[in-house]
Design a protein around this motif. Sequence first.
Motif, PDB file in Angstrom:
ATOM      1  N   TYR A  41      -1.368  -2.710   8.145  1.00  0.00           N
ATOM      2  CA  TYR A  41      -0.039  -2.896   7.578  1.00  0.00           C
ATOM      3  C   TYR A  41       1.006  -2.999   8.676  1.00  0.00           C
ATOM      4  O   TYR A  41       1.012  -2.205   9.614  1.00  0.00           O
ATOM      5  CB  TYR A  41       0.301  -1.764   6.617  1.00  0.00           C
ATOM      6  CG  TYR A  41      -0.547  -1.829   5.360  1.00  0.00           C
ATOM      7  CD1 TYR A  41      -1.863  -1.388   5.356  1.00  0.00           C
ATOM      8  CD2 TYR A  41      -0.025  -2.367   4.183  1.00  0.00           C
ATOM      9  CE1 TYR A  41      -2.651  -1.479   4.214  1.00  0.00           C
ATOM     10  CE2 TYR A  41      -0.798  -2.454   3.036  1.00  0.00           C
ATOM     11  CZ  TYR A  41      -2.106  -2.004   3.068  1.00  0.00           C
ATOM     12  OH  TYR A  41      -2.887  -2.106   1.938  1.00  0.00           O
ATOM     13  N   ARG A  92      -2.020   8.748   8.887  1.00  0.00           N
ATOM     14  CA  ARG A  92      -1.683   8.255   7.559  1.00  0.00           C
ATOM     15  C   ARG A  92      -2.948   7.851   6.823  1.00  0.00           C
ATOM     16  O   ARG A  92      -3.704   7.009   7.293  1.00  0.00           O
ATOM     17  CB  ARG A  92      -0.695   7.094   7.667  1.00  0.00           C
ATOM     18  CG  ARG A  92       0.645   7.546   8.224  1.00  0.00           C
ATOM     19  CD  ARG A  92       1.652   6.438   8.326  1.00  0.00           C
ATOM     20  NE  ARG A  92       2.877   6.958   8.933  1.00  0.00           N
ATOM     21  CZ  ARG A  92       3.974   6.226   9.148  1.00  0.00           C
ATOM     22  NH1 ARG A  92       4.003   4.956   8.799  1.00  0.00           N
ATOM     23  NH2 ARG A  92       5.035   6.784   9.702  1.00  0.00           N
ATOM     24  N   GLN A  93      -3.122   8.451   5.665  1.00  0.00           N
ATOM     25  CA  GLN A  93      -4.328   8.233   4.877  1.00  0.00           C
ATOM     26  C   GLN A  93      -4.041   7.326   3.684  1.00  0.00           C
ATOM     27  O   GLN A  93      -3.015   7.479   3.016  1.00  0.00           O
ATOM     28  CB  GLN A  93      -4.874   9.578   4.372  1.00  0.00           C
ATOM     29  CG  GLN A  93      -5.186  10.572   5.477  1.00  0.00           C
ATOM     30  CD  GLN A  93      -6.271  10.089   6.410  1.00  0.00           C
ATOM     31  OE1 GLN A  93      -7.314   9.604   5.969  1.00  0.00           O
ATOM     32  NE2 GLN A  93      -6.035  10.206   7.713  1.00  0.00           N
ATOM     33  N   PHE A  94      -4.938   6.429   3.415  1.00  0.00           N
ATOM     34  CA  PHE A  94      -4.801   5.490   2.313  1.00  0.00           C
ATOM     35  C   PHE A  94      -4.777   6.216   0.976  1.00  0.00           C
ATOM     36  O   PHE A  94      -5.569   7.144   0.751  1.00  0.00           O
ATOM     37  CB  PHE A  94      -5.966   4.501   2.344  1.00  0.00           C
ATOM     38  CG  PHE A  94      -6.042   3.595   1.150  1.00  0.00           C
ATOM     39  CD1 PHE A  94      -7.005   3.787   0.175  1.00  0.00           C
ATOM     40  CD2 PHE A  94      -5.149   2.542   1.013  1.00  0.00           C
ATOM     41  CE1 PHE A  94      -7.087   2.955  -0.922  1.00  0.00           C
ATOM     42  CE2 PHE A  94      -5.216   1.701  -0.081  1.00  0.00           C
ATOM     43  CZ  PHE A  94      -6.192   1.907  -1.045  1.00  0.00           C
ATOM     44  N   SER A 119      -3.519   0.637  -3.117  1.00  0.00           N
ATOM     45  CA  SER A 119      -3.025  -0.672  -2.693  1.00  0.00           C
ATOM     46  C   SER A 119      -3.034  -1.626  -3.869  1.00  0.00           C
ATOM     47  O   SER A 119      -3.795  -1.456  -4.842  1.00  0.00           O
ATOM     48  CB  SER A 119      -3.861  -1.238  -1.546  1.00  0.00           C
ATOM     49  OG  SER A 119      -5.182  -1.519  -1.974  1.00  0.00           O
ATOM     50  N   PHE A 175       0.446   5.193   1.431  1.00  0.00           N
ATOM     51  CA  PHE A 175      -0.302   6.077   2.301  1.00  0.00           C
ATOM     52  C   PHE A 175       0.360   7.452   2.279  1.00  0.00           C
ATOM     53  O   PHE A 175       1.521   7.580   1.898  1.00  0.00           O
ATOM     54  CB  PHE A 175      -0.325   5.536   3.740  1.00  0.00           C
ATOM     55  CG  PHE A 175      -1.165   4.306   3.906  1.00  0.00           C
ATOM     56  CD1 PHE A 175      -0.710   3.068   3.489  1.00  0.00           C
ATOM     57  CD2 PHE A 175      -2.424   4.386   4.478  1.00  0.00           C
ATOM     58  CE1 PHE A 175      -1.490   1.928   3.629  1.00  0.00           C
ATOM     59  CE2 PHE A 175      -3.216   3.265   4.632  1.00  0.00           C
ATOM     60  CZ  PHE A 175      -2.745   2.029   4.204  1.00  0.00           C
ATOM     61  N   GLY A 183       0.814  -1.207   0.000  1.00  0.00           N
ATOM     62  CA  GLY A 183       0.000   0.000   0.000  1.00  0.00           C
ATOM     63  C   GLY A 183       0.846   1.255   0.000  1.00  0.00           C
ATOM     64  O   GLY A 183       2.011   1.240   0.409  1.00  0.00           O
ATOM     65  N   HIS A 212      -7.622  -3.482   3.485  1.00  0.00           N
ATOM     66  CA  HIS A 212      -6.436  -3.036   2.768  1.00  0.00           C
ATOM     67  C   HIS A 212      -6.251  -1.538   2.778  1.00  0.00           C
ATOM     68  O   HIS A 212      -5.191  -1.043   2.420  1.00  0.00           O
ATOM     69  CB  HIS A 212      -6.504  -3.513   1.314  1.00  0.00           C
ATOM     70  CG  HIS A 212      -7.592  -2.839   0.533  1.00  0.00           C
ATOM     71  ND1 HIS A 212      -8.903  -3.233   0.591  1.00  0.00           N
ATOM     72  CD2 HIS A 212      -7.560  -1.781  -0.308  1.00  0.00           C
ATOM     73  CE1 HIS A 212      -9.630  -2.450  -0.181  1.00  0.00           C
ATOM     74  NE2 HIS A 212      -8.850  -1.563  -0.731  1.00  0.00           N
ATOM     75  N   ASN A 213      -7.287  -0.784   3.167  1.00  0.00           N
ATOM     76  CA  ASN A 213      -7.196   0.668   3.038  1.00  0.00           C
ATOM     77  C   ASN A 213      -7.090   1.382   4.385  1.00  0.00           C
ATOM     78  O   ASN A 213      -7.421   2.563   4.487  1.00  0.00           O
ATOM     79  CB  ASN A 213      -8.380   1.203   2.243  1.00  0.00           C
ATOM     80  CG  ASN A 213      -9.717   0.838   2.874  1.00  0.00           C
ATOM     81  OD1 ASN A 213      -9.772   0.089   3.838  1.00  0.00           O
ATOM     82  ND2 ASN A 213     -10.798   1.366   2.326  1.00  0.00           N
ATOM     83  N   VAL A 214      -6.642   0.673   5.400  1.00  0.00           N
ATOM     84  CA  VAL A 214      -6.398   1.318   6.685  1.00  0.00           C
ATOM     85  C   VAL A 214      -4.965   1.044   7.111  1.00  0.00           C
ATOM     86  O   VAL A 214      -4.453  -0.073   6.942  1.00  0.00           O
ATOM     87  CB  VAL A 214      -7.385   0.871   7.776  1.00  0.00           C
ATOM     88  CG1 VAL A 214      -8.799   1.297   7.411  1.00  0.00           C
ATOM     89  CG2 VAL A 214      -7.313  -0.615   8.000  1.00  0.00           C
ATOM     90  N   ALA A 215      -4.342   2.048   7.665  1.00  0.00           N
ATOM     91  CA  ALA A 215      -2.925   1.936   8.012  1.00  0.00           C
ATOM     92  C   ALA A 215      -2.683   0.829   9.047  1.00  0.00           C
ATOM     93  O   ALA A 215      -1.646   0.164   9.014  1.00  0.00           O
ATOM     94  CB  ALA A 215      -2.416   3.273   8.536  1.00  0.00           C
TER      95      ALA A 215
END
Length: 127
Positions: A114, A46-48, A51, A38, A36, A108-111
């Motif tokens: 990861y 941290r913003q997506f 990904s 960010f 990803g 998958h779209n949140v920090a």
Amino acid sequence: VQLQASGGGSVQAGDSLKLSCAASGRGRTVKDYAMGWFRQTPGQGRQFVASIKWDGRTTYIDYVDPVEGRFTISGDNAKNMVYLQMNALKPEDTAVYFCAAAEKPLTHNVAQSYTYWGQGTQVTVSS
């Protein structure tokens, strides 16, 4: 896995930049992870941004709405690299950009999904 992001810089609105993320370590490649990008601005989390995840012959790609159609995420398994091509940059794209890797992300779209993070690379877009 260790991640190294590069390619940031200062550009004018409408210009392009290509960020690179080099992965190394553990004998694995980028296709073993969900990867990803960010971005973070002062005072914000941290913003997506985007990904990419490989599952056999299928590649799953997602973008946050403001960059859809302008940014392109891609990967090169042979080089163990992930890229973020950024076109038609806008001042609101100014941020520190981070690449990240997750083994089995729930979302998958949140920090928080990861585990591995590279250092950030600054992107500054002037109007």
